[in-house]
Enzyme design. Structure first.
Site, PDB file in Angstrom:
ATOM      1  N   LYS A  54      -1.188  -1.377   7.404  1.00  0.00           N
ATOM      2  CA  LYS A  54      -2.530  -0.996   7.682  1.00  0.00           C
ATOM      3  C   LYS A  54      -3.230  -1.797   8.822  1.00  0.00           C
ATOM      4  CE  LYS A  54      -7.051  -0.441   5.475  1.00  0.00           C
ATOM      5  NZ  LYS A  54      -7.862  -0.814   4.239  1.00  0.00           N
ATOM      6  N   HIS A 114      -3.496  -9.135   3.962  1.00  0.00           N
ATOM      7  CA  HIS A 114      -4.853  -9.443   4.149  1.00  0.00           C
ATOM      8  C   HIS A 114      -4.938 -10.599   5.239  1.00  0.00           C
ATOM      9  CE1 HIS A 114      -6.118  -8.251  -0.274  1.00  0.00           C
ATOM     10  NE2 HIS A 114      -5.920  -7.322   0.625  1.00  0.00           N
ATOM     11  N   TYR A 158     -11.065  -8.638  -3.264  1.00  0.00           N
ATOM     12  CA  TYR A 158     -10.240  -7.725  -3.712  1.00  0.00           C
ATOM     13  C   TYR A 158      -9.701  -7.880  -5.293  1.00  0.00           C
ATOM     14  CZ  TYR A 158      -6.096  -4.583  -4.136  1.00  0.00           C
ATOM     15  OH  TYR A 158      -5.045  -3.355  -4.381  1.00  0.00           O
ATOM     16  N   HIS A 160      -3.296   2.676  -5.549  1.00  0.00           N
ATOM     17  CA  HIS A 160      -4.025   1.424  -5.235  1.00  0.00           C
ATOM     18  C   HIS A 160      -4.026   0.615  -6.750  1.00  0.00           C
ATOM     19  CE1 HIS A 160      -6.569  -1.016  -2.803  1.00  0.00           C
ATOM     20  NE2 HIS A 160      -7.234  -0.991  -3.757  1.00  0.00           N
ATOM     21  N   ARG A 215      -1.000  -1.390  -7.064  1.00  0.00           N
ATOM     22  CA  ARG A 215      -1.098  -2.249  -5.934  1.00  0.00           C
ATOM     23  C   ARG A 215      -2.084  -3.649  -6.832  1.00  0.00           C
ATOM     24  NH1 ARG A 215      -1.086  -4.397  -0.566  1.00  0.00           N
ATOM     25  NH2 ARG A 215      -3.511  -4.799   0.302  1.00  0.00           N
ATOM     26  N   ARG A 219       0.778  -1.458   0.025  1.00  0.00           N
ATOM     27  CA  ARG A 219       0.118   0.085   0.019  1.00  0.00           C
ATOM     28  C   ARG A 219       0.880   1.201  -0.044  1.00  0.00           C
ATOM     29  NH1 ARG A 219      -2.023  -3.647   3.777  1.00  0.00           N
ATOM     30  NH2 ARG A 219      -4.093  -4.337   3.448  1.00  0.00           N
TER      31      ARG A 219
END
Length: 281
Positions: A165, A256, A265, A230, A233, A140
């Site tokens: 994150k 994740h 995703y 993003h 990514r 990210r």
């Protein structure tokens, strides 16, 4: 308490209790909210005021997505709840679940070629390394911007991502051509802490800095699609899967917590689906 003061104290709380990525998102939203609510007492803000804010924001940005407006709603509710223990009841706008576009290979090549030609300039090398690293690792943008020299192992081409994150540290990897560029950047800047810095302000780059850079590149190259962090990514993730990798490995690289998140995703881009279709059609 007026909204500006309340939002500042709320961000101080977020800085201590949440990940840096969350803080960056809330900070950007608060800048806009402060312009609208200003010195309004938070105790008098109602559901109608949130709806009026939505209308005000949409008037200046007609194409703003419901998802973005809902994020503003969330921040307003959290600020008020933090100070008053009252949770404002405002229903979320219905969100359109649009398939996220990946960056097509031609655009990736075009952007990298443009950035490579800029490496004789101070910012040019930094920008080239930044995008190469995102494309190699799937990190990210906030995770990339928080990388320090000590996080890199050049013997194993490994990065120890410590600021994430989810607040769960993880390892990601980079290619040999990117390694050479990273070493070049570190040596040139005599970097001892953060890799990616703003040379004007002598501090690490912000997410807003990178978003602005993406916009300038899009405009300069007259690109048909956006190339925001993003999307790089997302492009890494779909490319990784198309090369035969499994979802569990990708989950670990992307950071994740659940494989379900990785499945939601990801999607295979339209060109790939079309090509696969015509193989059997």
């Amino acid at each position: 308490m007026d909204f500006i003061t309340a939002s500042k104290e709320f961000l101080d709380y977020v800085e201590i209790t949440k990940a840096n990525g969350t803080l960056d998102v809330y900070t950007r939203k608060v800048k806009i909210l402060n312009k609208y609510f200003g010195t309004t007492d938070i105790s008098v803000i109602t559901k109608k005021d949130v709806i009026k804010f939505w209308s005000w924001r949409k008037a200046s940005l007609p194409n703003i997505k419901p998802q973005t407006l809902n994020k503003y709603r969330t921040v307003i509710i959290l600020i008020i709840e933090y100070h008053t223990d009252i949770r404002l009841k405002v229903r979320k706008l219905r969100e359109n679940h649009i398939m996220i576009e990946v960056i097509d290979p031609h655009t990736v090549f075009t952007v990298f070629e443009y950035l490579r030609q800029q490496t004789t300039y101070k910012e040019g090398l930094r920008n080239y390394v930044l995008f190469k690293l995102i494309f190699d690792t799937g990190l990210r943008i906030n995770e990339v911007l928080n990388l320090k020299v000590s996080d890199f192992s050049f013997e194993t081409n490994t990065i120890h991502a410590k600021v994430t994150k989810t607040k769960r540290e993880r390892f990601v990897y980079f290619k040999n051509d990117t390694k050479k560029l990273i070493k070049q950047l570190i040596t040139r800047d005599r970097a001892i802490d953060y890799i990616f810095k703003s040379y004007q302000k002598d501090k690490r780059l912000s997410v807003d800095n990178v978003q602005s850079l993406c916009f300038r590149i899009e405009k300069k190259l007259n690109l048909s699609y956006t190339i925001r962090p993003h999307e790089w990514r997302h492009t890494f993730a779909t490319t990784f899967l198309k090369r035969g990798a499994d979802l569990e490995t990708l989950r670990l690289i992307l950071g994740h917590a659940s494989i379900k998140t990785t499945q939601r995703y990801l999607h295979l881009d339209n060109d790939f689906i079309r090509n696969e279709y015509f193989k059997v059609a």
